[in-house]
Design a protein around this motif. Structure first.
Motif, PDB file in Angstrom:
ATOM      1  N   PHE A  96      44.935  48.080  41.336  1.00  0.00           N
ATOM      2  CA  PHE A  96      45.855  47.317  42.392  1.00  0.00           C
ATOM      3  C   PHE A  96      44.763  46.496  43.402  1.00  0.00           C
ATOM      4  O   PHE A  96      43.827  47.387  44.305  1.00  0.00           O
ATOM      5  CB  PHE A  96      47.004  48.315  43.624  1.00  0.00           C
ATOM      6  N   ASP A  97      45.315  45.298  43.492  1.00  0.00           N
ATOM      7  CA  ASP A  97      44.818  44.261  43.745  1.00  0.00           C
ATOM      8  C   ASP A  97      44.759  44.559  46.008  1.00  0.00           C
ATOM      9  O   ASP A  97      46.052  43.524  45.491  1.00  0.00           O
ATOM     10  CB  ASP A  97      44.358  42.851  43.353  1.00  0.00           C
ATOM     11  N   TYR A  98      44.222  45.530  46.073  1.00  0.00           N
ATOM     12  CA  TYR A  98      44.941  44.602  47.842  1.00  0.00           C
ATOM     13  C   TYR A  98      44.712  44.059  48.323  1.00  0.00           C
ATOM     14  O   TYR A  98      45.098  43.729  49.605  1.00  0.00           O
ATOM     15  CB  TYR A  98      44.950  46.366  48.100  1.00  0.00           C
ATOM     16  N   ASN A  99      43.760  43.470  48.779  1.00  0.00           N
ATOM     17  CA  ASN A  99      43.554  42.724  48.856  1.00  0.00           C
ATOM     18  C   ASN A  99      44.063  40.683  48.717  1.00  0.00           C
ATOM     19  O   ASN A  99      44.718  40.027  49.186  1.00  0.00           O
ATOM     20  CB  ASN A  99      41.412  41.265  48.607  1.00  0.00           C
ATOM     21  N   ALA A 101      47.583  41.332  47.936  1.00  0.00           N
ATOM     22  CA  ALA A 101      48.763  41.720  48.131  1.00  0.00           C
ATOM     23  C   ALA A 101      48.347  41.241  49.993  1.00  0.00           C
ATOM     24  O   ALA A 101      49.233  40.604  50.319  1.00  0.00           O
ATOM     25  CB  ALA A 101      48.708  42.791  47.523  1.00  0.00           C
ATOM     26  N   ALA A 102      47.383  41.770  50.094  1.00  0.00           N
ATOM     27  CA  ALA A 102      47.352  41.269  51.570  1.00  0.00           C
ATOM     28  C   ALA A 102      47.150  39.927  51.774  1.00  0.00           C
ATOM     29  O   ALA A 102      47.783  39.452  53.218  1.00  0.00           O
ATOM     30  CB  ALA A 102      46.269  41.946  52.406  1.00  0.00           C
TER      31      ALA A 102
END
Length: 261
Positions: A96-99, A101-102
């Motif tokens: 999952f690409d948290y950055n 999404a953020a």
């Protein structure tokens, strides 16, 4: 009846079975067998080639068990090992690409139709004054707390009277807080909410600012002074607002307006 033979100067049970091993030994061997299975799949080698390192580790660990018992265990566990490896690959494949999404709203806001800052603040203040309850979020290392609480909005700051609670655990070490005010969900066409980030502090009891907020809430000073200890007064100075209002689309504005103080 057990039979014994001499191996490396020691008398061992010749007909020893895998089930006779200690649980710790079985766990070790099971992991070695799984590693052998992964190697066999990756390198397309035979069972004998895959098991060779396993027998070496068993000897090094000074575990006596006939090789036929290990071979039988390996054949019996292959289906289980296959499922285990497939589950691991599936789990590891999801990164999952948290950055990303953020940064979703930050990137979307870059090209959104924004209101004038004065207009945005007017809508924000109106929304705040139209409600009186929020969720106050505090956090410190290893601890988070979201507290439903009544607020007072005075001079563009939030004030909360509190008898105490676990939210003070976070406030002790981290003055950065979050506030959320929202209306019940009733579909994407009727979204209305406000998220606030800010810095918290505690107001000294019966100071000028403390008395001012008491007067705003119409709390008699005499009644507060009779308490075993005065209520804590938390002050939050906002640093950022995210206002969401579906009705803004009717005015050709983005439904989400970001405001940095």
């Amino acid at each position: 009846m057990s039979k014994h033979i001499e191996v490396n100067g020691k008398l061992v049970q010749a007909n020893k079975r895998y089930s006779d091993l200690k649980q710790r030994q079985k766990s070790q061997i099971s992991q070695w067998l799984y590693d052998a299975y992964k190697k066999q799949v990756a390198e397309n080698i035979t069972d004998d080639e895959a098991l060779e390192p396993v027998f070496e580790k068993i000897d090094e660990a000074q575990i006596w068990i006939p090789e036929k018992e290990i071979r039988a265990q390996y054949r019996g566990k292959k289906i289980k090992f296959k499922k285990r490896m497939e589950a691991t690959v599936q789990r590891d494949s999801f990164k999952f690409d948290y950055n990303k999404a953020a940064n979703y709203w930050l990137q979307k806001d870059a090209n959104s139709n924004k209101m004038d800052r004065a207009q945005v603040m007017e809508r924000i203040v109106s929304f705040i004054e139209g409600h009186n309850t929020c969720t106050l979020a505090t956090a410190s290392e290893g601890h988070t707390r979201c507290t439903p609480i009544e607020y007072n909005f005075v001079d563009k700051c939030f004030y909360f009277f509190s008898e105490g609670g676990l939210n003070f655990r976070g406030l002790k070490k981290n003055k950065n807080v979050g506030i959320a005010i929202y209306e019940p969900y009733n579909g994407f066409a009727n979204l209305k909410s406000l998220q606030i980030e800010g810095t918290a502090s505690l107001i000294e009891p019966f100071s000028e600012e403390y008395l001012k907020i008491m007067a705003f809430k119409k709390i008699p000073e005499e009644a507060m002074r009779k308490l075993p200890q005065p209520m804590a007064l938390i002050k939050v100075v906002p640093t950022m607002f995210d206002y969401l209002d579906s009705d803004l689309k009717k005015e050709d504005y983005s439904s989400r307006q970001h405001y940095v103080v």
